[in-house]
Write a protein that holds these residues in place. Structure first.
Motif, PDB file in Angstrom:
ATOM      1  N   THR A 126      70.737  19.453 -34.373  1.00  0.00           N
ATOM      2  CA  THR A 126      71.950  19.551 -35.193  1.00  0.00           C
ATOM      3  C   THR A 126      71.701  19.281 -36.676  1.00  0.00           C
ATOM      4  N   SER A 127      70.511  18.815 -37.045  1.00  0.00           N
ATOM      5  CA  SER A 127      70.289  18.256 -38.381  1.00  0.00           C
ATOM      6  C   SER A 127      70.705  19.181 -39.524  1.00  0.00           C
ATOM      7  N   GLU A 128      70.552  20.498 -39.333  1.00  0.00           N
ATOM      8  CA  GLU A 128      70.870  21.417 -40.440  1.00  0.00           C
ATOM      9  C   GLU A 128      72.367  21.453 -40.735  1.00  0.00           C
ATOM     10  N   ILE A 129      73.218  20.998 -39.820  1.00  0.00           N
ATOM     11  CA  ILE A 129      74.648  20.898 -40.147  1.00  0.00           C
ATOM     12  C   ILE A 129      74.813  19.817 -41.211  1.00  0.00           C
ATOM     13  N   LEU A 130      74.177  18.667 -40.960  1.00  0.00           N
ATOM     14  CA  LEU A 130      74.189  17.576 -41.942  1.00  0.00           C
ATOM     15  C   LEU A 130      73.599  18.053 -43.268  1.00  0.00           C
ATOM     16  N   ASP A 131      72.415  18.676 -43.200  1.00  0.00           N
ATOM     17  CA  ASP A 131      71.722  19.093 -44.428  1.00  0.00           C
ATOM     18  C   ASP A 131      72.610  20.014 -45.263  1.00  0.00           C
ATOM     19  N   THR A 132      73.271  20.976 -44.585  1.00  0.00           N
ATOM     20  CA  THR A 132      74.090  21.950 -45.308  1.00  0.00           C
ATOM     21  C   THR A 132      75.343  21.278 -45.864  1.00  0.00           C
ATOM     22  N   MET A 133      75.982  20.437 -45.062  1.00  0.00           N
ATOM     23  CA  MET A 133      77.168  19.719 -45.540  1.00  0.00           C
ATOM     24  C   MET A 133      76.797  18.801 -46.713  1.00  0.00           C
ATOM     25  N   GLY A 134      75.641  18.153 -46.584  1.00  0.00           N
ATOM     26  CA  GLY A 134      75.180  17.273 -47.663  1.00  0.00           C
ATOM     27  C   GLY A 134      74.977  18.050 -48.953  1.00  0.00           C
ATOM     28  N   ALA A 135      74.444  19.270 -48.813  1.00  0.00           N
ATOM     29  CA  ALA A 135      74.236  20.107 -49.999  1.00  0.00           C
ATOM     30  C   ALA A 135      75.569  20.588 -50.579  1.00  0.00           C
ATOM     31  N   PHE A 136      76.577  20.755 -49.713  1.00  0.00           N
ATOM     32  CA  PHE A 136      77.904  21.174 -50.184  1.00  0.00           C
ATOM     33  C   PHE A 136      78.579  20.070 -51.009  1.00  0.00           C
ATOM     34  N   ALA A 137      78.351  18.812 -50.591  1.00  0.00           N
ATOM     35  CA  ALA A 137      79.152  17.688 -51.082  1.00  0.00           C
ATOM     36  C   ALA A 137      79.330  17.656 -52.606  1.00  0.00           C
ATOM     37  N   PRO A 138      78.252  17.821 -53.389  1.00  0.00           N
ATOM     38  CA  PRO A 138      78.443  17.730 -54.840  1.00  0.00           C
ATOM     39  C   PRO A 138      79.317  18.856 -55.413  1.00  0.00           C
ATOM     40  N   SER A 139      79.478  19.958 -54.673  1.00  0.00           N
ATOM     41  CA  SER A 139      80.236  21.107 -55.192  1.00  0.00           C
ATOM     42  C   SER A 139      81.744  20.994 -54.941  1.00  0.00           C
ATOM     43  N   PHE A 140      82.149  20.092 -54.056  1.00  0.00           N
ATOM     44  CA  PHE A 140      83.573  19.993 -53.710  1.00  0.00           C
ATOM     45  C   PHE A 140      84.001  18.531 -53.827  1.00  0.00           C
ATOM     46  N   ASP A 141      84.818  18.219 -54.837  1.00  0.00           N
ATOM     47  CA  ASP A 141      85.100  16.801 -55.066  1.00  0.00           C
ATOM     48  C   ASP A 141      86.078  16.231 -54.044  1.00  0.00           C
ATOM     49  N   ASP A 142      86.656  17.083 -53.189  1.00  0.00           N
ATOM     50  CA  ASP A 142      87.548  16.566 -52.146  1.00  0.00           C
ATOM     51  C   ASP A 142      86.804  16.305 -50.839  1.00  0.00           C
ATOM     52  N   LEU A 143      85.507  16.598 -50.813  1.00  0.00           N
ATOM     53  CA  LEU A 143      84.732  16.503 -49.565  1.00  0.00           C
ATOM     54  C   LEU A 143      83.840  15.259 -49.569  1.00  0.00           C
ATOM     55  N   VAL A 144      83.964  14.462 -48.497  1.00  0.00           N
ATOM     56  CA  VAL A 144      83.091  13.301 -48.341  1.00  0.00           C
ATOM     57  C   VAL A 144      82.064  13.602 -47.251  1.00  0.00           C
TER      58      VAL A 144
END
Lengths: 628, 209
Positions: free
Chosen positions: A42-60
């Motif tokens: 499952t790790s790439e779900i985390l990796d991709t979400m982690g990469a998204f995080a800085p682009s969306f200020d409403d996402l933790v």
């Protein structure tokens, strides 16, 4: 697919890994809080979400200390009213299951989805655990995608279901779904702002105890009964009517193997593909059984569907033969593939016409006889190689037992080391060592990595200190969770969002360990006397071996523009003693076929210098000793 | 007849197999061609054996190729060409690097047995065994060609270029080259283009012989 394309909010069809498709779907579903502990597949779900995080200020997006904390973080966010998510590998749910079973009673407010990924064949897991069996006793609905597209599309469906019934929804995948890439059509990303609101706006009770527990259990069972309609109408459940009185029931990736296997065998029975596998659509299955002579169940791991189908058949269609694993036609062990399903169907249905897969495999096996194994081994530059050698040298001549744990250093139990006595699960090295030191006369040694230390070994260390145990703990502190792709852990100085780094030495001393020995991993000879000193003491002793993961360090060096300077062997000095081979086992070192002296392959060498430090005649240095 | 072209990709962890998978995906996305892969992630480490099952065409559903049904093998390392040989169809082509990366355990065994009078599992032996399934083999010194092109990292792109020279290969060479140029770091575009063309030319020359 490129990250810029994945993060772009417009609808599109693009090539992506199923795990990336899930992350994209989470963005589209306006999920606000996602917490993870990494685990293959499952790790790439985390990796991709982690990469998204800085682009969306409403996402933790957070990397949690373990799966239980990740699950509870998602639960808390859901109780407070927003959509939340966590994903974990099969055995991760063992860790999180305490919270999982309770939330099956309390329910949730904001949509909450849990994705768990089983690993048939145990490619990168300690067992072939079948996570589908969690859903029934926890009263949690479960969906199973077959393709990357379905994995994407099921996310929106799961949130809708979760909010309609106020229950957590589980999406269950397997390795061959998570690690499938294909063209996926994705939708528009439209994020809503995340603002704080008072608890009184969303306040509801989330506890379960005695009388409340009995009441809640009744309510959940009633919801699941209502969900029969959703199961029957689930857009991911399909029936294709075929010829004759034979039927196939399947789900997940097994559906894909089944369709191709039927083409291969040239038969076209009816196929029921289940998208929701808890609750099962009882009426749909009963209707499918009607008029059939034989129904074959195609599923990996344990006979979850097969037992349910048998039980439905007993009530509604007792004359139908239900075949699968329990009839001996399909294997319980290993993952499925087209050859496995073709063989199973041929056996169950008594038909010929299977291609000679096995004959071909056997012929090629003969051609492959004697081929060198390329088993997993420490990367060039891996810090563990030196630590393990130092520990081995320090223990030489003593009687000892070595309890290993989960991480890259687990490979100490494999060739060429064969040097571990136990490995159960995350953090178990300490508990097992505690038990052994009550009984054995040997030195009791436990291994644990930094991530596993924070994940599940902390209570073990607290316990050992409190109970005055006598053991040596070696902590492999390589700054990241290396094995799953160098994600951060509480000892790292980075995360998807800003973090505070915990200092392992301070933590260990804070727990009350008196004998603490921090060492520099890359000084293998210098560390032997330090470890020997640790062994000479009694009580709980902790060696912390500090040195960054080679792959993580490569990333740091690339970012900083620091060149990797490979070593070379000066053949004028080399005496063919082979210390660099026997003590180091580095993939960058092999022998020159003519001179039989060691050569270092420049494109593989990481420049860690461990081989140079082992060489008794000093033949190894960045210039090969001759200035070349 | 199934509409499916199956490719088994293999190599040693760190050689850039995933980039090749992305190139196939990029081209298929552009042309709207169905593609599915079975990839090997997981134990994240360099230097292990690694494979990707890659299938193109409307009937390609399963992420795994059945034994004897790969239409092409692309191997970044010679031993790995042999390791996944059971997937290759009898007589189907292999595009491979002639490089042999000896695993540390093999080297250790050689040293223990006495390096002076023992030898590695050799390339000639590997080639002989591969010919038990197919004689259509293009073996290139991909590392040397990549270095000549400007970067050792382009070993994978040399082999992709070579694969584009195989008759029946489902991607157009121009589409594949263009996808490589889009995916690789901007600084290395020139070197990768050169690597691609060297591979392509070498493969075409090999088939003419």
């Amino acid at each position: 697919m490129g990250f810029s394309e994945l993060v772009d909010t417009k609808p599109k069809t693009a090539y992506m890994l199923a795990n990336e498709a899930v992350a994209r779907a989470l963005l589209e579903a306006d999920v606000k809080v996602a917490a993870f502990y990494p685990g293959s597949p499952t790790s790439e779900i985390l990796d991709t979400m982690g990469a998204f995080a800085p682009s969306f200020d409403d996402l933790v997006v957070e990397v949690a200390a373990n799966e239980k904390v990740a699950f509870e973080t998602a639960a808390g966010a859901s109780f407070a009213g927003v959509r939340s998510f966590t994903s974990m590998k099969s055995v991760g749910l063992n860790v999180a299951s305490d919270a999982f079973y309770s939330i099956g009673y309390t329910g949730v407010r904001g949509g909450m989805v849990l994705l768990i990924a089983d690993d048939p064949h145990a490619h990168s897991s300690q067992s072939e655990q079948d996570g589908r069996f969690f859903a029934f006793p926890a009263h949690v609905p479960m969906l199973e995608p077959a393709t990357a597209q379905e994995a994407h599309d099921m996310v929106a469906y799961a949130y809708e279901l979760s909010e309609r019934y106020g229950m957590v929804v589980m999406i269950r995948t397997t390795t061959r779904v998570n690690h499938q890439s294909s063209l996926v059509s994705v939708g528009q990303v439209k994020r809503s702002p995340r603002s704080r609101h008072p608890w009184k706006d969303v306040r509801a009770p989330y506890f379960t105890l005695s009388a409340t527990a009995r009441k809640l259990k009744g309510e959940r069972l009633a919801s699941l009964a209502l969900m029969q309609r959703d199961a029957a109408e689930c857009p991911f459940t399909t029936v294709s009517e075929g010829e004759g009185d034979i039927g196939i029931i399947t789900s997940g990736v097994s559906y894909l193997y089944t369709i191709e296997s039927l083409q291969t065998l040239g038969i076209s029975p009816s196929v029921l593909k289940l998208g929701m596998t808890h609750p099962l659509p009882t009426a749909t299955i009963a209707a499918f059984l009607q008029g059939k002579r034989t129904v074959v169940v195609v599923e990996e791991l344990m006979p979850y569907l097969e037992r349910e189908v048998r039980s439905i058949a007993q009530e509604t269609a007792p004359h139908v033969h239900i075949l699968g694993k329990m009839s001996g036609d399909f294997p319980y062990v290993g993952e499925y593939s087209i050859p496995v399903v073709v063989q199973g169907l041929s056996s169950a249905l008594g038909i010929d016409g299977a291609p000679p897969y096995e004959a071909h495999r056997v012929k090629v096996e003969a051609l492959k006889e004697g081929i060198p194994h390329r088993s997993p081994i420490f990367c060039p530059g891996c810090p563990h190689r030196a630590t393990l050698w130092s520990v081995y040298m320090a223990l030489k001549g003593t009687d000892y037992v070595l309890n290993n744990d989960i991480g890259c250093y687990s490979m100490y139990l494999m060739e060429p080391y064969n040097s571990s006595d136990s490995l159960l699960c995350m953090g178990a090295s300490l508990g097992v060592s505690s038990g052994m030191q009550h009984v054995l006369s040997d030195q009791v040694v436990a291994f644990v990595g930094d991530s596993t230390f924070f994940h599940a070994a902390l209570p073990g260390l607290v316990n050992a200190v409190h109970n005055n145990h006598n053991l040596l703990l070696v902590i492999f502190n390589n700054s990241v969770t290396a094995m799953t792709g160098q994600q951060p852990n509480p000892g790292s100085d980075f995360g998807p969002l800003p973090v505070t780094r915990l200092n392992i030495e301070q933590v260990v001393r804070g727990i009350g360990v008196e004998h603490v020995y921090p060492v520099d991993t890359f000084d293998p000879k210098g560390n032997i006397p330090i470890i020997k000193e640790a062994l000479a003491h009694t009580g709980v002793r902790v060696v912390i071996s500090n040195g960054p993961c080679a792959l993580y360090n490569d990333r740091l060096r690339r970012k900083a523009g620091t060149p990797i300077v490979p070593n070379a062997v000066d053949h004028g000095v080399c005496d063919a003693i082979y210390a660099c081979v026997r003590k180091v086992h580095c993939p960058a070192i092999q022998l020159d076929e003519a001179t039989k002296k060691s050569v270092i392959q420049a494109d593989l060498c990481n420049g860690c210098n461990v081989c140079a430090k082992m060489c008794p005649v000093g033949a190894i240095n960045p210039r090969g000793g001759d200035g070349a | 007849m199934k509409d499916a072209y199956n490719i088994i990709l293999s190599g040693v962890g760190g050689q850039g197999l995933m980039l090749l998978s992305s190139v196939f995906g990029e081209v298929c996305a552009k042309t709207g061609t169905h593609i599915v892969t079975g990839e090997q992630h997981g134990l994240s480490q360099r230097s292990g054996s690694i494979s990707v099952h890659l299938r193109i065409g409307a009937d390609a559903l399963s992420p795994l190729i059945a034994y004897g049904e790969a239409d092409l093998a692309i191997a970044m390392e010679a031993t790995e060409a042999l390791r996944y040989l059971e997937y290759l169809r009898e007589g189907a082509p292999i595009v491979m690097s002639s490089r042999v990366i000896h695993p540390p355990l093999e080297t250790a065994a050689l040293v223990d047995a006495g390096a002076a009078d023992h030898d590695y599992f050799a390339l000639a032996d590997i080639m002989e065994r591969l010919r038990g399934v197919t004689t259509s083999i293009v073996a290139l010194d991909a590392l040397a060609l990549a270095e000549k092109a400007g970067t050792a990292r382009a070993e994978n792109v040399v082999l992709l270029g070579a694969a584009c020279g195989v008759k029946g290969f489902p991607l157009k060479a121009d589409d594949a080259r263009e996808a490589v140029e889009r995916i690789v770091p901007p600084k290395t575009v020139e070197a990768n283009r050169a690597a691609f063309d060297m591979g392509f030319d070498a493969c075409c020359a090999a088939f003419e012989e």
